[in-house]
Design an enzyme around this catalytic site. Structure first.
Site, PDB file in Angstrom:
ATOM      1  N   GLU A   1     -10.920   4.869  -5.861  1.00  0.00           N
ATOM      2  CA  GLU A   1     -11.247   3.447  -5.861  1.00  0.00           C
ATOM      3  C   GLU A   1     -11.558   2.975  -7.280  1.00  0.00           C
ATOM      4  O   GLU A   1     -11.904   3.778  -8.155  1.00  0.00           O
ATOM      5  CB  GLU A   1     -12.450   3.194  -4.950  1.00  0.00           C
ATOM      6  CG  GLU A   1     -12.219   3.543  -3.490  1.00  0.00           C
ATOM      7  CD  GLU A   1     -11.181   2.655  -2.839  1.00  0.00           C
ATOM      8  OE1 GLU A   1     -11.137   1.444  -3.167  1.00  0.00           O
ATOM      9  OE2 GLU A   1     -10.408   3.163  -2.009  1.00  0.00           O
TER      10      GLU A   1
ATOM     11  N   ARG B   1       0.888  -1.174   0.000  1.00  0.00           N
ATOM     12  CA  ARG B   1       0.000   0.000   0.000  1.00  0.00           C
ATOM     13  C   ARG B   1       0.923   1.221   0.000  1.00  0.00           C
ATOM     14  O   ARG B   1       1.730   1.401   0.897  1.00  0.00           O
ATOM     15  CB  ARG B   1      -0.886  -0.010   1.247  1.00  0.00           C
ATOM     16  CG  ARG B   1      -1.760   1.240   1.427  1.00  0.00           C
ATOM     17  CD  ARG B   1      -2.770   1.353   0.299  1.00  0.00           C
ATOM     18  NE  ARG B   1      -3.777   2.366   0.582  1.00  0.00           N
ATOM     19  CZ  ARG B   1      -3.624   3.675   0.386  1.00  0.00           C
ATOM     20  NH1 ARG B   1      -2.473   4.152  -0.083  1.00  0.00           N
ATOM     21  NH2 ARG B   1      -4.595   4.512   0.653  1.00  0.00           N
TER      22      ARG B   1
ATOM     23  N   ARG C   1      -0.877  -5.085   5.379  1.00  0.00           N
ATOM     24  CA  ARG C   1      -0.105  -4.752   4.177  1.00  0.00           C
ATOM     25  C   ARG C   1       1.094  -3.882   4.527  1.00  0.00           C
ATOM     26  O   ARG C   1       1.038  -3.067   5.463  1.00  0.00           O
ATOM     27  CB  ARG C   1      -0.991  -4.011   3.170  1.00  0.00           C
ATOM     28  CG  ARG C   1      -2.165  -4.795   2.661  1.00  0.00           C
ATOM     29  CD  ARG C   1      -3.058  -3.945   1.757  1.00  0.00           C
ATOM     30  NE  ARG C   1      -3.615  -2.787   2.456  1.00  0.00           N
ATOM     31  CZ  ARG C   1      -4.501  -1.941   1.932  1.00  0.00           C
ATOM     32  NH1 ARG C   1      -4.914  -2.141   0.676  1.00  0.00           N
ATOM     33  NH2 ARG C   1      -4.960  -0.919   2.617  1.00  0.00           N
TER      34      ARG C   1
END
Length: 214
Positions: A102, A94, A136
């Protein structure tokens, strides 16, 4: 006369011995080259499989990663490359300090395409900052020495995520310039910050009436 004959025989024997040694040496060198070519061919084939499978160029170098997937404008999957081979497990990254639209949001596909274009077929370097709540790795990504996180904001393809990167005045300035020049997502009217989009979408989902089953 006999002495000359003996000397001639000795010379012939010496020449014969030298000839045999030369033949043996040549045979050894040919066999060595053959084996070397086989070894090199095996290495090239193995690297070639990696290149074809992952659609990227593998090369040597510690701390280099191959991008296997670009999920959206701020998330990628990578795997470490050592000696031309993919090693260790696949890691989801990330990207630190940015928030891209998105995939289901307006300009989401364009943002993803922009990130894929910046990375291209290059290996990347990863500077891990921390981990998020999903496990992440949150990191800065570099390609050929270029800060990809900053590049996404500079070109208006991602937002500066100031909530988690408040002190980065350079990012703040890059976003201000992108807005001023109406670059990327800022070229369109009615853009919505992705963190607001996610919040609104979550609220809509939670307020939907549940259907009772009979």
């Amino acid at each position: 006369m006999s002495r000359k004959v003996d000397e001639g025989k000795n010379q012939l024997m010496m020449l014969g011995t030298v000839f045999v040694l030369i033949v043996i040496l040549m045979a050894f060198m040919m066999n060595f080259n053959k084996n070397s070519n086989k070894a090199n061919a095996g290495t090239k084939t193995e690297i070639g499989k990696n290149i074809g499978k992952n659609n990227s160029i593998a090369s040597n170098g510690n701390g280099k990663y191959q991008v296997l997937k670009v999920s959206d404008g701020d998330t990628i999957n990578v795997q470490k490359v050592e000696n031309g081979k993919l090693v260790d497990e696949v890691v989801k990254i990330r990207m630190y300090g940015i928030d891209a639209p998105e995939k289901t949001q307006d300009y989401g596909p364009e943002s993803r395409a922009a990130l894929a274009k910046i990375i291209g077929n290059n290996l990347v370097e990863i500077e891990v900052k921390n981990r998020d709540r999903y496990g992440r790795s949150v990191a800065v990504v570099y390609v050929n020495g270029k800060n990809v996180n900053q590049e996404m904001v500079r070109t208006g393809n991602a937002w500066w995520y100031y909530e988690y990167d408040k002190k980065d005045t350079e990012m703040e300035q890059l976003q201000a310039n992108a807005k001023k020049n109406k670059l990327g997502l800022f070229s369109k009217r009615g853009y919505v910050e992705p963190w607001i989009y996610r919040k609104e979408k979550k609220a809509q989902t939670s307020t939907k009436p549940r259907v009772r089953r009979k």
